[in-house]
Design a protein around this motif. Sequence first.
Motif, PDB file in Angstrom:
ATOM      1  N   ARG A   1      -5.425   4.337  -1.256  1.00 20.70           N
ATOM      2  CA  ARG A   1      -4.997   5.398  -2.173  1.00 20.70           C
ATOM      3  C   ARG A   1      -5.864   6.639  -2.025  1.00 20.70           C
TER       4      ARG A   1
ATOM      5  N   SER B   1       0.797  -1.223   0.000  1.00 24.18           N
ATOM      6  CA  SER B   1       0.000   0.000   0.000  1.00 24.18           C
ATOM      7  C   SER B   1       0.833   1.278   0.000  1.00 24.18           C
TER       8      SER B   1
ATOM      9  N   LYS C   1      -3.026   9.212  -8.013  1.00 26.83           N
ATOM     10  CA  LYS C   1      -3.902   8.486  -7.105  1.00 26.83           C
ATOM     11  C   LYS C   1      -3.948   6.976  -7.330  1.00 26.83           C
TER      12      LYS C   1
ATOM     13  N   GLY D   1       2.727   3.345  -5.433  1.00 29.29           N
ATOM     14  CA  GLY D   1       1.739   3.962  -6.305  1.00 29.29           C
ATOM     15  C   GLY D   1       2.145   3.919  -7.765  1.00 29.29           C
TER      16      GLY D   1
ATOM     17  N   SER E   1      -4.068  14.606  -5.816  1.00 33.52           N
ATOM     18  CA  SER E   1      -4.234  13.523  -6.788  1.00 33.52           C
ATOM     19  C   SER E   1      -3.886  13.945  -8.208  1.00 33.52           C
TER      20      SER E   1
ATOM     21  N   ASN F   1      -4.607   8.457   1.157  1.00 32.73           N
ATOM     22  CA  ASN F   1      -3.153   8.589   1.187  1.00 32.73           C
ATOM     23  C   ASN F   1      -2.742  10.060   1.186  1.00 32.73           C
TER      24      ASN F   1
ATOM     25  N   TYR G   1      -3.049   2.902  -7.794  1.00 32.19           N
ATOM     26  CA  TYR G   1      -2.320   1.876  -7.076  1.00 32.19           C
ATOM     27  C   TYR G   1      -1.248   1.261  -7.970  1.00 32.19           C
TER      28      TYR G   1
END
Length: 326
Positions: free
Chosen positions: A194, A154, A233, A157, A219, A197, A235
Amino acid sequence: MPINLASLRTGKTIYDLFDSEKIAKTYIDSLSYPDLRHKIGIELEFLSPLSRGELVIQLMEQGINIRSGSRGDSDYSTWLIKSDGSVNMLQEDHIEISKQFNKIRKSLPRFYPHEISSPIIHNTSELKEIAKICKLLSKPYSDNSNFPIAFVNSTCGLHIHVDIMGDSLATKESIYNLFKTCEPELNCLIPPSRIINRYCKPVKGLALKTRNDLDKHFSVYQHPGTGTFEYRKFYATKSWWIIKCLILILDSIHNYAKRRIIPYNYQCSLYDIVDSTILQHFISSQKKVINTYKDSILSDIPKNIVSFATLEPQVWSSRIPLLAYT
């Protein structure tokens, strides 16, 4: 595509599911993708037991023009791999991965935090290099281990840059306003980690600033060095299909916003913007998955983890278990 409750594989994660290309199998052969209409670039964050130098050698052997670099490197003519301070191993990663290396009587190797950045990608055919890289990153890193060359959690990105060089302020505002409208829907396609985050905060309620100093930890960031909007934004994933779909969705947002003036409070759906059948399928599939599992993703799942060595290399990632597609 149904989810079989009897096929629960603990150890599967929300990231694993996005890495799975089973979702796309039925569609790839029969449907075509739209052409890429803007220059783009990507940055993919991951962890690996291989150093930058070792990864450069392996990627060059696959025909990828890549070099090792450092933060602030502004040469976008080749692929570039560098260290990333925002990426780190979680305590749960150490526990579960240590078990696997103990089983093969190996000590836990050092894991390096990497970011791999693309050169400027001009057209759809150049996206194929992403497929080569994703394939290599999913391979076992040694002959006696199923552990892959790269895995994500996590803290990792995917950043996508879309060209706005030469666009007027009005056009940039139009693109930004449309992304802001679509962001709640885009949030339905990604893990909650995300959305909350601190490195990719939502832009809800914020207007585009006229200078290039929009906080980079939102983002979308108007990147002063590249002449792009950087979308932060998403993953991290080792699936070229997922990356390709996300790129083409952002490309569609830019294309739609350039054909009309998008006001600050514009209302529409992603389906109004994305007219490709395969991309619409991607959107609907991810919405269903995230909606089904959003509560589990946010809760602490009991850790009855099946041996990671029994899982395919391409499904290594973070620790949150999920049901698998069948």
